[in-house]
Design a protein around this motif. Structure first.
Motif, short mmCIF file in Angstrom:
data_model
loop_
_atom_site.label_atom_id
_atom_site.label_comp_id
_atom_site.label_asym_id
_atom_site.label_seq_id
_atom_site.Cartn_x
_atom_site.Cartn_y
_atom_site.Cartn_z
N LEU A 105 35.61 82.37 -36.26
CA LEU A 105 34.80 81.10 -35.98
C LEU A 105 33.86 81.08 -37.17
O LEU A 105 33.36 81.96 -37.70
CB LEU A 105 34.05 81.21 -34.86
CG LEU A 105 35.05 81.19 -33.53
CD1 LEU A 105 34.14 81.27 -32.26
CD2 LEU A 105 35.63 79.77 -33.24
N ASN A 106 33.59 79.81 -37.57
CA ASN A 106 32.43 79.63 -38.56
C ASN A 106 31.05 79.63 -37.84
O ASN A 106 31.04 78.57 -36.94
CB ASN A 106 32.74 78.15 -39.40
CG ASN A 106 31.79 77.78 -40.27
OD1 ASN A 106 30.70 78.53 -40.62
ND2 ASN A 106 31.94 76.98 -41.29
N PRO A 107 30.19 80.41 -38.34
CA PRO A 107 29.10 80.59 -37.59
C PRO A 107 28.30 79.64 -37.71
O PRO A 107 27.20 79.47 -37.01
CB PRO A 107 28.48 81.84 -38.02
CG PRO A 107 29.01 82.24 -39.38
CD PRO A 107 30.38 81.81 -39.36
N THR A 108 28.38 78.82 -39.06
CA THR A 108 27.49 77.55 -38.99
C THR A 108 27.81 76.29 -38.53
O THR A 108 27.23 75.27 -39.05
CB THR A 108 27.18 77.48 -40.68
OG1 THR A 108 28.48 76.96 -41.33
CG2 THR A 108 26.83 78.83 -41.26
N ARG A 149 28.38 71.92 -23.60
CA ARG A 149 27.98 72.99 -24.68
C ARG A 149 28.76 72.76 -25.97
O ARG A 149 29.04 73.78 -26.87
CB ARG A 149 28.44 74.44 -24.04
CG ARG A 149 27.56 74.80 -22.66
CD ARG A 149 28.10 76.25 -22.44
NE ARG A 149 27.32 77.23 -23.39
CZ ARG A 149 27.55 78.41 -23.15
NH1 ARG A 149 28.34 78.95 -22.25
NH2 ARG A 149 26.90 79.41 -23.90
N PHE A 150 29.38 71.63 -26.03
CA PHE A 150 30.33 71.17 -27.11
C PHE A 150 29.46 71.16 -28.35
O PHE A 150 30.23 71.57 -29.63
CB PHE A 150 30.56 69.48 -26.89
CG PHE A 150 31.57 69.12 -27.83
CD1 PHE A 150 33.08 69.40 -27.75
CD2 PHE A 150 31.41 68.18 -28.95
CE1 PHE A 150 34.01 68.89 -28.40
CE2 PHE A 150 32.46 67.88 -29.82
CZ PHE A 150 33.65 68.21 -29.62
N ASN A 151 28.32 70.93 -28.60
CA ASN A 151 27.61 71.10 -29.76
C ASN A 151 26.79 72.47 -29.85
O ASN A 151 25.86 72.69 -30.67
CB ASN A 151 26.57 69.90 -29.86
CG ASN A 151 27.22 68.55 -30.19
OD1 ASN A 151 28.02 68.37 -31.00
ND2 ASN A 151 26.55 67.57 -29.25
N HIS A 155 27.24 81.86 -31.98
CA HIS A 155 26.37 82.92 -31.33
C HIS A 155 26.10 82.82 -30.07
O HIS A 155 25.19 83.76 -29.43
CB HIS A 155 25.41 83.27 -32.56
CG HIS A 155 24.26 82.08 -32.60
ND1 HIS A 155 24.34 81.04 -33.22
CD2 HIS A 155 22.95 81.94 -31.77
CE1 HIS A 155 23.14 80.39 -33.14
NE2 HIS A 155 22.65 80.87 -32.12
N GLN A 156 25.79 81.41 -29.66
CA GLN A 156 25.59 81.13 -28.31
C GLN A 156 26.49 81.49 -27.13
O GLN A 156 25.91 81.31 -26.02
CB GLN A 156 25.04 79.68 -28.18
CG GLN A 156 23.72 79.32 -29.35
CD GLN A 156 23.39 78.05 -29.30
OE1 GLN A 156 24.16 77.11 -30.01
NE2 GLN A 156 22.44 77.61 -28.62
N PHE A 157 27.42 81.85 -27.32
CA PHE A 157 28.52 82.41 -26.25
C PHE A 157 28.78 83.89 -26.44
O PHE A 157 28.53 84.55 -27.39
CB PHE A 157 29.58 81.86 -26.85
CG PHE A 157 29.76 80.06 -26.55
CD1 PHE A 157 30.16 79.46 -25.50
CD2 PHE A 157 29.32 79.45 -27.70
CE1 PHE A 157 29.79 78.13 -25.55
CE2 PHE A 157 29.31 78.08 -27.99
CZ PHE A 157 29.67 77.32 -26.79
N SER A 158 29.36 84.27 -25.36
CA SER A 158 29.78 85.78 -25.12
C SER A 158 31.03 86.18 -25.78
O SER A 158 31.62 85.00 -26.50
CB SER A 158 29.92 85.96 -23.63
OG SER A 158 30.96 85.38 -23.20
N GLY A 159 31.28 87.27 -25.93
CA GLY A 159 32.67 87.57 -26.60
C GLY A 159 33.74 87.07 -25.89
O GLY A 159 34.75 86.48 -26.72
N GLY A 160 33.99 86.96 -24.63
CA GLY A 160 34.87 86.64 -23.86
C GLY A 160 35.01 85.02 -24.24
O GLY A 160 36.09 84.48 -24.45
#
Length: 359
Positions: A105-108, A149-151, A155-160
């Motif tokens: 995933l692109n973190p930005t 949570r589309f936007n 980093h605002q999500f868990s690993g799963g």
């Protein structure tokens, strides 16, 4: 009769480094039918990931090259296609899920935009259509409150949850082939089970075929239709999942099974580790690559590569132990125990036939 989507014949892949030529994949034969899940199993460095990355030439840098062999996808040899055509295939007809979602995933970039991207690029959706479809896919993979949570950023999500987002991106264009490269290794056991169940469920809904890469035979028990065991850049055994679990023939497969705990494994049960280390693919042996680590190795294993032996129409093994001149050997007790627990609907074949895949 099943529709053949992908067929790999005599694939050789090498990497040129300062120390010399690393022969990462040596003579691999593989196929994938429509709607099935094929698991490729082996230790790190066995050639699993390189084999699948070779399908669309997804090598990092310029060191990797396909030396020999063909990769037929829907009747066309991908090894002969230019990069421009392979780019069109990646993400559209053939998608990949990698082990660590944070590297995929692109973190930005907001996660919604990342799911929309392949839809705009490969399906020519406009932004409104892509957003609607992206939310549908995120809901399909079980991401909570997908529209709200589309936007959000990765980093605002868990690993799963991040792995679910990666799966949504890979499945956005409903690819014909999905390659999952150890997609659950970075997750805890509970989340691992959820992701595996999700993949099985999505496969039925989207009708995609899956190549599942793992080092853990236990993971494939409930997800795979067929299993291919890789060692030292080569396939050493392939068969239906029941054939591998209950009637395996190669010493390396025995080693993998012996190191796999199950629900009935008590504290008094010793799990066996495979001694030694994987072979040096800068200087691979001329014989059986597993011979140095096998307690069952014969003299010929150090001199000549074993041919393929046909155990059943779906079960093939590359081991001199199946030659009619070889002595009878007993696999480890833990493997014999599994054979004794063989399902009632599974019948062992009665004879072994030496075969050749040449030509």
């Amino acid at each position: 009769m099943s529709e053949r989507l992908l067929e790999i014949n005599d694939l050789h892949v090498s990497f040129d480094i300062k120390a010399g030529e690393v022969q990462a994949v040596r003579g691999v034969d593989l196929y994938l039918d429509k709607g099935e899940t094929l698991a490729i199993v082996g230790e790190s460095g066995s050639g699993k990931s390189v084999t699948t990355k070779a399908i669309t030439k997804l090598f990092q840098g310029d060191t990797g090259r396909i030396k020999k062999g063909s990769i037929e996808f829907l009747g066309e040899d991908l090894t002969k296609k230019p990069e421009k055509e392979l780019i069109k295939l990646r993400g559209k007809d053939i998608s990949m899920i990698f082990q660590d979602p944070m590297t995929s995933l692109n973190p930005t970039m907001k996660i919604g935009k990342q799911v929309m991207e392949p839809l705009v690029k490969h399906r020519n959706y406009n932004k409104a259509e892509a957003k609607k479809r992206a939310i549908e896919i995120l809901n399909l993979v079980g991401l909570p409150n997908a529209a709200a949570r589309f936007n959000a950023y990765p980093h605002q999500f868990s690993g799963g949850q991040r792995q679910r987002i990666v799966i949504a991106i890979a499945l956005a264009c409903e690819p014909k082939v999905l390659i999952a490269d150890e997609p659950t290794t970075a997750l805890d056991v509970t989340m691992q089970a959820q992701i595996l169940d999700l993949m099985k469920d999505l496969q039925k809904k989207i009708e995609t075929s899956i190549i599942f890469i793992t080092h853990d035979l236990g993971v494939v028990a409930n997800i795979a239709d067929r299993v291919a065991i890789m060692y030292g850049g080569q396939m050493v055994e392939t068969g239906q999942v029941d054939e591998i679990f209950y009637d395996s023939k190669h010493p390396y497969t025995w080693g993998l099974l012996s190191s796999m705990p199950d629900l009935e494994t008590g504290s008094e049960t010793e799990l066996l580790a495979i001694p030694g280390t994987p072979p040096d693919l800068l200087n691979p042996s001329q014989g059986d690559a597993f011979a140095e680590r096998s307690q069952y190795a014969l003299d010929i294993d150090f001199k000549a590569m074993p041919p393929w032996f046909k155990v059943s129409p779906t079960h093939y093994v590359r081991s001199w132990l199946l030659d009619e001149r070889a002595p009878d050997v007993e696999p480890p007790e833990i493997v014999q125990k599994r054979a004794r627990e063989m399902p009632n609907n599974y019948a062992k074949p009665k004879q072994v036939e030496r075969v050749s895949f040449d030509g």
